[in-house]
Design a protein around this motif. Structure first.
Motif, short mmCIF file in Angstrom:
data_model
loop_
_atom_site.label_atom_id
_atom_site.label_comp_id
_atom_site.label_asym_id
_atom_site.label_seq_id
_atom_site.Cartn_x
_atom_site.Cartn_y
_atom_site.Cartn_z
N LEU A 2 0.73 -1.37 -0.13
CA LEU A 2 -0.14 0.15 0.02
C LEU A 2 0.92 1.22 -0.09
CD1 LEU A 2 -2.92 1.33 0.19
CD2 LEU A 2 -2.56 1.29 2.65
N LEU A 3 2.06 1.33 0.80
CA LEU A 3 2.64 2.49 1.08
C LEU A 3 3.47 2.52 -0.52
CD1 LEU A 3 4.35 2.46 4.39
CD2 LEU A 3 2.85 3.95 3.42
N PHE A 4 3.79 1.57 -1.05
CA PHE A 4 4.57 1.69 -2.38
C PHE A 4 3.65 2.25 -3.57
CE2 PHE A 4 7.97 -1.61 -1.56
CZ PHE A 4 9.09 -0.88 -2.09
N ILE A 5 2.43 1.99 -3.57
CA ILE A 5 1.49 2.47 -4.44
C ILE A 5 1.17 3.96 -4.03
CG2 ILE A 5 -0.97 2.61 -5.19
CD1 ILE A 5 -0.96 -0.80 -4.60
N ILE A 6 0.85 4.30 -2.78
CA ILE A 6 0.76 5.65 -2.54
C ILE A 6 2.12 6.65 -2.63
CG2 ILE A 6 0.28 7.04 -0.34
CD1 ILE A 6 -1.22 5.12 0.83
N VAL A 7 3.13 5.95 -2.21
CA VAL A 7 4.47 6.99 -2.55
C VAL A 7 4.65 6.82 -4.30
CG1 VAL A 7 6.98 6.90 -2.39
CG2 VAL A 7 5.54 6.27 -0.50
N GLY A 8 4.40 5.88 -4.82
CA GLY A 8 4.65 6.10 -6.33
C GLY A 8 3.82 7.03 -6.92
N ALA A 9 2.29 7.24 -6.59
CA ALA A 9 1.41 8.21 -6.94
C ALA A 9 1.90 9.40 -6.65
CB ALA A 9 0.04 7.71 -6.57
N ALA A 10 2.30 9.57 -5.41
CA ALA A 10 2.75 10.85 -4.91
C ALA A 10 3.90 11.35 -5.94
CB ALA A 10 3.05 10.85 -3.34
N LEU A 11 4.84 10.45 -5.94
CA LEU A 11 6.07 10.92 -6.87
C LEU A 11 5.73 11.21 -8.22
CD1 LEU A 11 8.58 8.27 -5.54
CD2 LEU A 11 8.50 10.57 -5.01
N VAL A 12 4.84 10.70 -9.04
CA VAL A 12 4.47 10.89 -10.12
C VAL A 12 3.79 12.25 -10.28
CG1 VAL A 12 2.87 10.28 -12.10
CG2 VAL A 12 4.28 8.76 -11.02
N TRP A 13 2.92 12.47 -9.26
CA TRP A 13 1.81 13.61 -9.13
C TRP A 13 2.92 14.78 -8.98
CZ3 TRP A 13 -3.07 14.46 -9.81
CH2 TRP A 13 -3.54 15.66 -9.45
N THR A 14 3.99 14.65 -8.28
CA THR A 14 4.88 15.94 -7.72
C THR A 14 6.06 16.04 -8.63
OG1 THR A 14 5.96 14.62 -6.05
CG2 THR A 14 4.07 16.09 -5.22
N THR A 15 6.04 15.27 -9.69
CA THR A 15 7.11 15.34 -10.39
C THR A 15 7.68 16.63 -11.09
OG1 THR A 15 7.16 13.05 -10.96
CG2 THR A 15 8.46 14.44 -12.79
N PRO A 16 6.67 17.28 -11.66
CA PRO A 16 7.03 18.75 -12.27
C PRO A 16 7.50 19.73 -11.19
CG PRO A 16 4.84 18.08 -13.02
CD PRO A 16 5.31 16.98 -11.97
N ASN A 17 6.99 19.67 -9.78
CA ASN A 17 7.08 20.56 -8.71
C ASN A 17 8.37 20.25 -8.18
OD1 ASN A 17 4.06 19.51 -8.59
ND2 ASN A 17 4.17 21.59 -7.75
N ARG A 18 8.75 18.88 -8.14
CA ARG A 18 10.23 18.35 -7.64
C ARG A 18 11.45 19.05 -8.60
NH1 ARG A 18 10.69 13.44 -7.68
NH2 ARG A 18 8.65 13.11 -8.39
N TRP A 19 10.90 18.85 -10.04
CA TRP A 19 11.96 19.27 -11.02
C TRP A 19 12.01 20.73 -11.01
CZ3 TRP A 19 11.26 15.55 -15.69
CH2 TRP A 19 11.30 14.17 -15.31
N GLY A 20 10.86 21.46 -10.60
CA GLY A 20 10.97 22.94 -10.67
C GLY A 20 11.84 23.44 -9.70
N VAL A 21 11.85 22.61 -8.56
CA VAL A 21 12.76 23.01 -7.21
C VAL A 21 14.27 22.68 -7.73
CG1 VAL A 21 13.59 22.22 -4.90
CG2 VAL A 21 11.04 22.63 -5.75
#
Length: 128
Positions: free
Chosen positions: A85-104
């Protein structure tokens, strides 16, 4: 110029996918298609091709690897279903925030350019 204020402002602008220099121009056209320069202030986001890869690899990939290792070695051994469950949640959060993290990461690259004060670097309004 107060340096902590500049750093905080640039990182916040990067997280919001805006130009780290002026905060008005977009970093991306669409979800994650990078723009070459700010439409408002003219800042060239990536002076040399691949220059932001260092910040993406250090600031993003290592963090993701540590997070996955923590879930795998910490939770997975005790609670396998929770780990899935954590892998799924973390994976979705990582995909969702990719542009934000790359912006940083783009903002970190911008800050390295601002603090290096290279006279050949086209940072708008920078005094050497």
């Amino acid at each position: 110029m107060r340096q902590p204020h500049v750093v905080r402002a640039a990182l916040g602008r990067g997280w919001r996918k805006r130009c780290p220099h002026c905060g008005r121009g977009a970093l991306y056209a669409g979800w994650i298609h990078p723009v070459d320069r700010c439409a408002d202030c003219g800042l060239v986001y990536e002076r040399d091709q691949g220059a932001t890869l260092f910040f993406v690899n250090i600031g993003d990939r290592i963090f993701i690897g540590l997070l996955i290792a923590l879930i795998y070695f910490g939770v997975q051994r005790t609670y396998p279903r929770l780990a899935i469950l954590l892998f799924i949640i973390v994976g979705a959060a990582l995909v969702w925030t990719t542009p934000n993290r790359w912006g940083v990461c783009t903002a970190l690259h911008y800050l390295s350019r601002v603090f290096s004060r290279d006279p050949d670097d086209p940072v708008p309004g920078q005094k050497v």
